[in-house]
Design a protein around this motif. Sequence first.
Motif, short mmCIF file in Angstrom:
data_model
loop_
_atom_site.label_atom_id
_atom_site.label_comp_id
_atom_site.label_asym_id
_atom_site.label_seq_id
_atom_site.Cartn_x
_atom_site.Cartn_y
_atom_site.Cartn_z
N LYS A 124 0.84 -1.20 0.00
CA LYS A 124 0.00 0.00 0.00
C LYS A 124 0.87 1.25 0.00
O LYS A 124 0.58 2.22 -0.72
N LYS A 125 1.94 1.23 0.80
CA LYS A 125 2.84 2.38 0.86
C LYS A 125 3.50 2.62 -0.49
O LYS A 125 3.54 3.76 -0.98
N GLN A 126 4.01 1.53 -1.11
CA GLN A 126 4.65 1.67 -2.41
C GLN A 126 3.66 2.13 -3.47
O GLN A 126 3.97 2.99 -4.29
N LEU A 127 2.46 1.55 -3.42
CA LEU A 127 1.43 1.92 -4.38
C LEU A 127 1.02 3.37 -4.19
O LEU A 127 0.80 4.10 -5.17
N GLY A 128 0.94 3.80 -2.94
CA GLY A 128 0.59 5.20 -2.66
C GLY A 128 1.64 6.16 -3.18
O GLY A 128 1.31 7.22 -3.73
N GLU A 129 2.92 5.77 -3.04
CA GLU A 129 4.00 6.61 -3.55
C GLU A 129 3.95 6.68 -5.08
O GLU A 129 4.13 7.75 -5.67
N GLU A 130 3.70 5.52 -5.71
CA GLU A 130 3.60 5.50 -7.18
C GLU A 130 2.41 6.32 -7.64
O GLU A 130 2.50 7.09 -8.62
N LEU A 131 1.29 6.19 -6.95
CA LEU A 131 0.09 6.95 -7.30
C LEU A 131 0.34 8.45 -7.19
O LEU A 131 -0.08 9.23 -8.05
N LYS A 307 -3.79 5.25 -15.83
CA LYS A 307 -2.89 4.64 -14.84
C LYS A 307 -3.31 5.06 -13.42
O LYS A 307 -3.33 4.23 -12.51
N ILE A 308 -3.64 6.33 -13.25
CA ILE A 308 -4.08 6.82 -11.95
C ILE A 308 -5.35 6.09 -11.51
O ILE A 308 -5.48 5.66 -10.36
N GLN A 309 -6.28 5.91 -12.45
CA GLN A 309 -7.53 5.22 -12.13
C GLN A 309 -7.26 3.78 -11.71
O GLN A 309 -7.82 3.29 -10.72
N ARG A 310 -6.37 3.08 -12.46
CA ARG A 310 -6.06 1.69 -12.11
C ARG A 310 -5.37 1.60 -10.75
O ARG A 310 -5.68 0.72 -9.94
N LEU A 311 -4.45 2.54 -10.51
CA LEU A 311 -3.74 2.53 -9.23
C LEU A 311 -4.69 2.84 -8.07
O LEU A 311 -4.57 2.25 -6.99
N GLU A 313 -7.86 2.13 -7.97
CA GLU A 313 -8.66 0.92 -7.76
C GLU A 313 -7.86 -0.13 -6.99
O GLU A 313 -8.38 -0.77 -6.06
N GLU A 314 -6.59 -0.29 -7.37
CA GLU A 314 -5.73 -1.25 -6.65
C GLU A 314 -5.52 -0.80 -5.21
O GLU A 314 -5.50 -1.62 -4.28
N TYR A 315 -5.36 0.54 -5.02
CA TYR A 315 -5.15 1.08 -3.68
C TYR A 315 -6.36 0.82 -2.80
O TYR A 315 -6.23 0.44 -1.63
N LYS A 316 -7.56 0.99 -3.39
CA LYS A 316 -8.80 0.74 -2.65
C LYS A 316 -8.91 -0.74 -2.28
O LYS A 316 -9.31 -1.09 -1.16
N LYS A 317 -8.57 -1.61 -3.23
CA LYS A 317 -8.60 -3.04 -2.94
C LYS A 317 -7.64 -3.40 -1.82
O LYS A 317 -7.97 -4.21 -0.94
N LEU A 318 -6.45 -2.80 -1.84
CA LEU A 318 -5.47 -3.05 -0.78
C LEU A 318 -5.99 -2.57 0.57
O LEU A 318 -5.81 -3.25 1.59
#
Length: 348
Positions: A124-131, A307-311, A313-318
């Motif tokens: 989640k942290k890595q994904l948040g940074e990428e987002l 990409k932002i939308q996909r990230l 969605e992934e962030y919400k799933k996480l």
Amino acid sequence: CGKKALEEERDCQERYSRFLQELDAYQEEKNGAEREVFQYENQFYEVKQEVIEQIYCWEKENTELHLQTEILQEMVRAIENYNTETDYWSIRGLANSEFDQVNQKISSEVLQRNQELSEKQSEKKQLGEELEQWKKHKEPEPERSEAVKGNRRLLEEKGIPYLQFYKVIDFDSRLSEPQRAYLEEALLNMGILDALIIPKEYKEQVLTLDEGVCDRYIFGDAAYVRNNLMDYLDVDNENGDIFLYQNVSKILTAIGWKDNENSIEGNGTWIDKNGNYRMGIVEGTITKNYTPCFIGARAREQYRLDKIQRLEEEYKKLENMIQILDEQSDRLKQRKICLETEWKSFPK
């Protein structure tokens, strides 16, 4: 002498009467003691039965700690044979292995959930940074090796100007989506898409850079071909830079476009309408499963938004997964507390 004998007889009679009274008292005391022993034995038996019943009720009411029938039966036998030399808590000790097994299982699950939770939180942290990077106007870039990245840092340090090819071109509006995909994938596979456009006066310098770095360059000195990409790609030149337009258009006119109506002789560089390509003596094909995302500012921006939308969605799933793992971890901790409480509440 007769008087004396009578006195002795009387004394004997008195002692005899006294002994009979004492015997009766002793017998009564014995009977009372026997009755008391009998009462204690009955009470002891009743207490044993009550404890046995309490243990069965305790086991039945437990949520976590359930004993095997054999262990319960062994406890019953130990209670029935209980005496003053027996340690009562040794009876509970018969269930030590059951308790340890359940306790170890729950502890293992707690450890596993905590590990999964830690991994998901790290993701989640890595994904948040990428987002956050993509939200700050990060553009999609072709995949590059560390050697290429190092080379471009070196060019900047040395003050050598360069342009990335895919950033100074755009698709002609006449091209369909499949044609755009074929063309971009072909340029990517050819190594042209992310090649650097370098002024000719820096050619010798960039071709003799330090070891450990590498890149692809376009110096704009290639030969013109008649049927070329200039009809299918435009120069992305919002500022109207005439020199930029000339340099890029010269590069585009050096890459041939081959269709059914024309052919290109020699070992030139060309792409056909199906994405097949040639570079000198090498010819290649594409997957035709590619989605264009580099050529054209609008395409790059759309890719960024997608990409932002996909990230997100992934962030919400996480986040949902982390919440579920949190709840599972809390439930396991409660189970562990419950197990320990049940173990300590073994009937006294």
